[in-house]
Design a protein around this motif. Structure first.
Motif, PDB file in Angstrom:
ATOM      1  N   LEU A 141       0.579  -1.337  -0.110  1.00  0.00           N
ATOM      2  CA  LEU A 141       0.241  -0.063  -0.019  1.00  0.00           C
ATOM      3  C   LEU A 141       0.825   1.354   0.025  1.00  0.00           C
ATOM      4  CD1 LEU A 141      -2.739  -1.048   2.594  1.00  0.00           C
ATOM      5  CD2 LEU A 141      -3.006  -0.995  -0.022  1.00  0.00           C
ATOM      6  N   VAL A 142       1.816   1.507   0.782  1.00  0.00           N
ATOM      7  CA  VAL A 142       2.547   2.381   0.913  1.00  0.00           C
ATOM      8  C   VAL A 142       4.006   2.427   0.046  1.00  0.00           C
ATOM      9  CG1 VAL A 142       4.099   3.730   2.535  1.00  0.00           C
ATOM     10  CG2 VAL A 142       1.986   2.767   3.320  1.00  0.00           C
ATOM     11  N   LYS A 143       4.605   1.212  -0.069  1.00  0.00           N
ATOM     12  CA  LYS A 143       6.094   1.405  -0.790  1.00  0.00           C
ATOM     13  C   LYS A 143       5.514   0.741  -2.280  1.00  0.00           C
ATOM     14  CE  LYS A 143       8.541   0.645   3.474  1.00  0.00           C
ATOM     15  NZ  LYS A 143       9.613  -0.418   4.332  1.00  0.00           N
ATOM     16  N   HIS A 144       4.398   0.270  -2.441  1.00  0.00           N
ATOM     17  CA  HIS A 144       4.095  -0.171  -3.673  1.00  0.00           C
ATOM     18  C   HIS A 144       4.984  -1.528  -4.106  1.00  0.00           C
ATOM     19  CE1 HIS A 144       1.461   3.107  -4.099  1.00  0.00           C
ATOM     20  NE2 HIS A 144       2.479   4.164  -3.813  1.00  0.00           N
ATOM     21  N   ALA A 145       5.383  -2.015  -3.285  1.00  0.00           N
ATOM     22  CA  ALA A 145       6.089  -3.557  -3.459  1.00  0.00           C
ATOM     23  C   ALA A 145       5.562  -4.386  -4.713  1.00  0.00           C
ATOM     24  CB  ALA A 145       6.274  -4.250  -2.330  1.00  0.00           C
ATOM     25  N   ASP A 146       6.173  -5.066  -5.277  1.00  0.00           N
ATOM     26  CA  ASP A 146       5.934  -5.995  -6.239  1.00  0.00           C
ATOM     27  C   ASP A 146       5.149  -7.207  -5.848  1.00  0.00           C
ATOM     28  OD1 ASP A 146       5.640  -7.203  -9.243  1.00  0.00           O
ATOM     29  OD2 ASP A 146       7.255  -8.083  -8.509  1.00  0.00           O
ATOM     30  N   LEU A 147       4.027  -7.323  -6.117  1.00  0.00           N
ATOM     31  CA  LEU A 147       3.210  -8.492  -5.565  1.00  0.00           C
ATOM     32  C   LEU A 147       3.749  -9.971  -5.962  1.00  0.00           C
ATOM     33  CD1 LEU A 147      -0.650  -7.663  -6.091  1.00  0.00           C
ATOM     34  CD2 LEU A 147       0.614  -8.104  -3.950  1.00  0.00           C
ATOM     35  N   PHE A 148       4.429  -9.794  -7.168  1.00  0.00           N
ATOM     36  CA  PHE A 148       5.145 -11.159  -7.484  1.00  0.00           C
ATOM     37  C   PHE A 148       6.092 -11.327  -6.290  1.00  0.00           C
ATOM     38  CE2 PHE A 148       7.997 -14.360  -9.274  1.00  0.00           C
ATOM     39  CZ  PHE A 148       7.086 -15.188  -9.830  1.00  0.00           C
ATOM     40  N   ASP A 149       7.020 -10.427  -6.226  1.00  0.00           N
ATOM     41  CA  ASP A 149       7.927 -10.597  -5.174  1.00  0.00           C
ATOM     42  C   ASP A 149       7.461 -10.912  -3.799  1.00  0.00           C
ATOM     43  OD1 ASP A 149      11.188 -10.679  -5.004  1.00  0.00           O
ATOM     44  OD2 ASP A 149      10.800  -8.802  -3.776  1.00  0.00           O
ATOM     45  N   VAL A 150       6.701 -10.297  -3.530  1.00  0.00           N
ATOM     46  CA  VAL A 150       5.869 -10.446  -2.106  1.00  0.00           C
ATOM     47  C   VAL A 150       5.706 -11.695  -1.848  1.00  0.00           C
ATOM     48  CG1 VAL A 150       4.002  -9.866  -0.797  1.00  0.00           C
ATOM     49  CG2 VAL A 150       5.112  -8.037  -1.867  1.00  0.00           C
ATOM     50  N   MET A 151       4.935 -12.431  -2.848  1.00  0.00           N
ATOM     51  CA  MET A 151       4.568 -13.806  -2.738  1.00  0.00           C
ATOM     52  C   MET A 151       5.920 -14.751  -3.025  1.00  0.00           C
ATOM     53  SD  MET A 151       1.236 -14.501  -2.031  1.00  0.00           S
ATOM     54  CE  MET A 151       1.724 -16.055  -2.367  1.00  0.00           C
ATOM     55  N   ARG A 152       6.834 -14.407  -3.808  1.00  0.00           N
ATOM     56  CA  ARG A 152       7.784 -15.356  -3.847  1.00  0.00           C
ATOM     57  C   ARG A 152       8.630 -15.280  -2.548  1.00  0.00           C
ATOM     58  NH1 ARG A 152      13.028 -14.658  -3.533  1.00  0.00           N
ATOM     59  NH2 ARG A 152      12.963 -12.455  -3.218  1.00  0.00           N
ATOM     60  N   ARG A 153       8.744 -14.124  -1.805  1.00  0.00           N
ATOM     61  CA  ARG A 153       9.319 -14.318  -0.546  1.00  0.00           C
ATOM     62  C   ARG A 153       8.699 -15.220   0.487  1.00  0.00           C
ATOM     63  NH1 ARG A 153       9.841  -8.664  -1.372  1.00  0.00           N
ATOM     64  NH2 ARG A 153       8.424  -8.278   0.279  1.00  0.00           N
ATOM     65  N   GLN A 154       7.278 -15.029   0.418  1.00  0.00           N
ATOM     66  CA  GLN A 154       6.394 -15.807   1.451  1.00  0.00           C
ATOM     67  C   GLN A 154       6.508 -17.281   1.260  1.00  0.00           C
ATOM     68  OE1 GLN A 154       2.437 -14.538   1.740  1.00  0.00           O
ATOM     69  NE2 GLN A 154       2.968 -12.239   2.001  1.00  0.00           N
ATOM     70  N   VAL A 155       6.815 -17.763   0.130  1.00  0.00           N
ATOM     71  CA  VAL A 155       6.664 -19.180  -0.270  1.00  0.00           C
ATOM     72  C   VAL A 155       8.241 -19.840  -0.613  1.00  0.00           C
ATOM     73  CG1 VAL A 155       4.349 -19.317  -1.180  1.00  0.00           C
ATOM     74  CG2 VAL A 155       6.206 -18.939  -2.786  1.00  0.00           C
ATOM     75  N   SER A 156       9.005 -18.787  -0.637  1.00  0.00           N
ATOM     76  CA  SER A 156      10.519 -19.287  -0.913  1.00  0.00           C
ATOM     77  C   SER A 156      11.053 -20.472   0.306  1.00  0.00           C
ATOM     78  CB  SER A 156      11.739 -18.056  -0.871  1.00  0.00           C
ATOM     79  OG  SER A 156      11.388 -17.555   0.503  1.00  0.00           O
ATOM     80  N   GLY A 157      10.582 -20.669   1.526  1.00  0.00           N
ATOM     81  CA  GLY A 157      10.899 -21.690   2.475  1.00  0.00           C
ATOM     82  C   GLY A 157       9.817 -22.730   2.279  1.00  0.00           C
ATOM     83  N   VAL A 158      10.444 -23.696   2.710  1.00  0.00           N
ATOM     84  CA  VAL A 158       9.327 -24.878   2.926  1.00  0.00           C
ATOM     85  C   VAL A 158       8.096 -24.693   3.467  1.00  0.00           C
ATOM     86  CG1 VAL A 158       8.968 -27.508   3.316  1.00  0.00           C
ATOM     87  CG2 VAL A 158      11.203 -26.758   2.138  1.00  0.00           C
ATOM     88  N   GLY A 159       8.447 -24.142   4.748  1.00  0.00           N
ATOM     89  CA  GLY A 159       7.240 -23.822   5.547  1.00  0.00           C
ATOM     90  C   GLY A 159       6.010 -23.014   5.147  1.00  0.00           C
ATOM     91  N   GLY A 160       6.566 -21.655   4.430  1.00  0.00           N
ATOM     92  CA  GLY A 160       5.767 -20.914   3.865  1.00  0.00           C
ATOM     93  C   GLY A 160       5.055 -21.667   2.737  1.00  0.00           C
ATOM     94  N   LEU A 161       5.876 -22.474   1.686  1.00  0.00           N
ATOM     95  CA  LEU A 161       5.105 -23.113   0.735  1.00  0.00           C
ATOM     96  C   LEU A 161       4.098 -23.921   1.254  1.00  0.00           C
ATOM     97  CD1 LEU A 161       5.034 -23.569  -2.450  1.00  0.00           C
ATOM     98  CD2 LEU A 161       6.823 -25.329  -1.946  1.00  0.00           C
ATOM     99  N   LEU A 162       4.365 -24.963   2.181  1.00  0.00           N
ATOM    100  CA  LEU A 162       3.227 -25.757   2.769  1.00  0.00           C
ATOM    101  C   LEU A 162       1.971 -24.903   3.338  1.00  0.00           C
ATOM    102  CD1 LEU A 162       5.281 -28.233   4.501  1.00  0.00           C
ATOM    103  CD2 LEU A 162       4.337 -28.651   2.362  1.00  0.00           C
ATOM    104  N   PHE A 163       2.402 -24.015   3.909  1.00  0.00           N
ATOM    105  CA  PHE A 163       1.438 -23.165   4.756  1.00  0.00           C
ATOM    106  C   PHE A 163       0.376 -22.775   3.770  1.00  0.00           C
ATOM    107  CE2 PHE A 163      -0.357 -18.754   5.856  1.00  0.00           C
ATOM    108  CZ  PHE A 163      -1.009 -19.263   6.825  1.00  0.00           C
ATOM    109  N   HIS A 164       1.038 -21.971   2.491  1.00  0.00           N
ATOM    110  CA  HIS A 164      -0.007 -21.306   1.506  1.00  0.00           C
ATOM    111  C   HIS A 164      -0.708 -22.320   0.703  1.00  0.00           C
ATOM    112  CE1 HIS A 164       0.702 -17.061   2.015  1.00  0.00           C
ATOM    113  NE2 HIS A 164       1.849 -17.385   2.277  1.00  0.00           N
TER     114      HIS A 164
END
Length: 217
Positions: free
Chosen positions: A124-147
């Motif tokens: 909302l504020v920094k206009h981060a790239d959504l693709f990169d936001v999701m890439r960071r969230q699922v880059s680890g095994v735990g995040g990928l399994l959670f999502h």
């Protein structure tokens, strides 16, 4: 002893309708857009940018998604916590129990997912790239399994709800029609789950963007 009924048939119809239209349509659209990640970051970004350029998109999201979602969640929680006597006609079927359980399990994931993406200060504020936001969230095994668990729950909740929707709105008046609706719902759930998890894997496998500062060094 039975908790007094808090959800009239009218509220149950609102719950059913909001779950299928527009929330069901939005889930299909959301997973379809994410599936463009299979074609690479730029493929996803082009589609996301096109959607973001729709006139009054924020108002559409509030009226067409946020408000129906809030109504669906509130009524769903009321329905899920009603306790009829075991063996009574109001006792939920196996499908209805699965629907309530998946809905309650899905709720915290939805809150987290919305907060960490569309409502994230980075977006909302920094206009981060959504693709990169999701890439960071699922880059680890735990995040990928959670999502992945969240996507599968959402897909199954929608697919499992199709026969109930068809019965409530008179689209499945016979046992055969109800069975056909259940098969269609199961097929839709499977397709959405596979596409959704595949998209998450594509996010996870995408290379991290090269830092300009790092390149200068």
């Amino acid at each position: 002893m039975r908790v007094p009924e808090r959800t009239s048939d009218r509220l149950r119809r609102v719950h059913s309708l909001t779950g299928m239209i527009p929330l069901g349509v939005f889930l299909i659209e959301h997973i379809t857009v994410n599936a463009f990640a299979l074609g690479g970051p730029e493929s996803f970004r082009r589609v996301a940018a096109a959607l973001g350029g729709i006139p009054m998109v924020a108002a559409i999201e509030v009226v067409g998604i946020a408000i129906p979602l809030a109504a669906h969640v509130v009524i769903g929680c009321l329905i899920a916590t009603e306790l009829p006597e075991r063996g009574s006609p109001e006792w939920p079927t196996r499908r209805e129990i699965v629907q309530r359980v998946t809905g309650l399990l899905l709720l915290p994931y939805l809150i987290y997912h919305v907060w960490s993406t569309r409502l994230s200060p980075d977006v909302l504020v920094k206009h981060a790239d959504l693709f990169d936001v999701m890439r960071r969230q699922v880059s680890g095994v735990g995040g990928l399994l959670f999502h992945s668990a969240g996507v599968i729950l959402a897909a199954w909740h929608l697919g499992n709800g199709i026969p109930g929707f068809a019965e409530r709105w008179g689209l499945a008046r016979t046992a055969g029609a109800s069975s056909a609706a259940a098969r269609a719902g199961g097929a839709l759930a499977l397709v959405l789950a596979v596409a959704g998890v595949a998209a998450l894997v594509a996010f996870a496998r995408a290379p991290a963007p090269i830092s300009t500062a790092g390149a200068a060094r």
